[in-house]
Design a protein around this motif. Sequence first.
Motif, mmCIF file in Angstrom:
data_model
loop_
_atom_site.group_PDB
_atom_site.id
_atom_site.type_symbol
_atom_site.label_atom_id
_atom_site.label_comp_id
_atom_site.label_asym_id
_atom_site.label_seq_id
_atom_site.Cartn_x
_atom_site.Cartn_y
_atom_site.Cartn_z
ATOM 1 N N UNK B 3 1.003 -1.086 0.116
ATOM 2 C CA UNK B 3 -0.051 0.372 0.396
ATOM 3 C C UNK B 3 1.028 0.941 0.188
ATOM 4 N N UNK B 5 0.390 5.597 1.290
ATOM 5 C CA UNK B 5 0.328 6.018 2.406
ATOM 6 C C UNK B 5 -1.257 7.127 1.609
ATOM 7 N N UNK B 109 4.709 9.509 -1.377
ATOM 8 C CA UNK B 109 5.329 8.773 -0.962
ATOM 9 C C UNK B 109 6.564 9.267 -0.066
ATOM 10 N N UNK B 110 7.067 7.661 0.271
ATOM 11 C CA UNK B 110 8.154 7.621 1.883
ATOM 12 C C UNK B 110 7.713 8.935 2.654
ATOM 13 N N UNK B 112 5.557 8.168 5.395
ATOM 14 C CA UNK B 112 6.085 6.776 6.319
ATOM 15 C C UNK B 112 6.550 6.880 6.957
ATOM 16 N N UNK B 113 8.134 7.658 6.439
ATOM 17 C CA UNK B 113 9.368 7.943 7.474
ATOM 18 C C UNK B 113 9.689 9.065 7.824
ATOM 19 N N UNK B 126 6.469 13.467 18.943
ATOM 20 C CA UNK B 126 7.613 13.292 17.661
ATOM 21 C C UNK B 126 6.856 12.133 16.704
ATOM 22 N N UNK B 127 6.553 11.806 15.873
ATOM 23 C CA UNK B 127 6.281 10.368 14.798
ATOM 24 C C UNK B 127 6.868 10.329 14.212
ATOM 25 N N UNK B 128 7.004 8.562 13.045
ATOM 26 C CA UNK B 128 6.910 8.388 11.669
ATOM 27 C C UNK B 128 5.939 8.746 11.595
ATOM 28 N N UNK B 130 3.911 7.446 8.808
ATOM 29 C CA UNK B 130 3.089 5.917 9.593
ATOM 30 C C UNK B 130 2.288 6.022 11.402
ATOM 31 N N UNK B 131 3.180 6.491 12.286
ATOM 32 C CA UNK B 131 2.286 6.183 13.419
ATOM 33 C C UNK B 131 1.607 7.737 13.709
ATOM 34 N N UNK B 134 -1.355 6.732 12.266
ATOM 35 C CA UNK B 134 -2.899 5.215 12.874
ATOM 36 C C UNK B 134 -2.952 5.604 13.758
#
Lengths: 170, 170
Positions: B3, B5, B109-110, B112-113, B126-128, B130-131, B134
């Motif tokens: 998938x 993002x 694109x990208x 999630x990181x 602070x998160x990446x 993806x976190x 979700x």
Amino acid sequence: MSLSMYEVSVPLFVHTLTSLKAILQKGAAHAEAKKFDSFVLANSRLAPDMLALVRQVQIASDAAKGALARLSGTEPPKFEDTETTLDDLVVRVDKTISYLNSFSATQLDGSDERTVTVKTSRGDFTFNGLSFLRHWALPNFFFHVTTTYNLLRHNGVELGKSDYLGRVQN
Amino acid sequence: MSLSMYEVSVPLFVHTLTSLKAILQKGAAHAEAKKFDSFVLANSRLAPDMLALVRQVQIASDAAKGALARLSGTEPPKFEDTETTLDDLVVRVDKTISYLNSFSATQLDGSDERTVTVKTSRGDFTFNGLSFLRHWALPNFFFHVTTTYNLLRHNGVELGKSDYLGRVQN
């Protein structure tokens, strides 16, 4: 760079179910402090023809376990819907989390393209796994968790958004 | 098999914002039919120290547009929070949908990181990417949409789960 179905399902459900558990525990503690039976909270409704809190939690649990079962093409465990107190519901949430944690990422590989059919009183709906997750399972799950929060908040339990969002982590 | 993002953000937000718009329109129609000012609904709360419906919708809008802006590393459009009626809020939701639809998959694109920082009254988180999506953006978004639904339902507007889940499609 690319995500798996596991990454956008299991950790998400587990994170918010963990918040739901904490919210229910605050509800139970509130009832105990105010010396009323938490059965009152468990049976509270936001409208006479909306479902009571017990059902909201049972359906949140079913939405999460049903999502993983459908996406993996397996049968979910049947929970008997016998809960009557907030403490019972905490146990239900724990059982749901344990079930979700039993999944591995590989069990969900390719599930974005799996055909999923949901039977409802409005008829049967068929989607691919990705659309099922993002347009059905997730909205449904969050609906019932939020409604549980709203029911407790409406009835005077001291909760804040941080109880719902939970501990922030990667 | 894998998938992007984009696939787990833009279509999801747009789908549920479309339901939110329909829910607000049903609220406005209810007020008109019952001959009361929809301002009453727009200012309703589930608890004295919870936010009113107007703010619930504004925050749902901000959660969706803020998520896409943060994930793409761009600045979101600023909406001035001047809405006072349900009709105003419908316009706000439409503007939000238009903004979300301006994104292309490659812009995310990208993401999630990507490192995302959210400033709150409880401190900075602070998160990446993806976190962030979700565990923060999606729960927050669904919270405010569901609370809007619950406010209208609590005040007698005839809504059902199908209004919230929306038209089911792949």
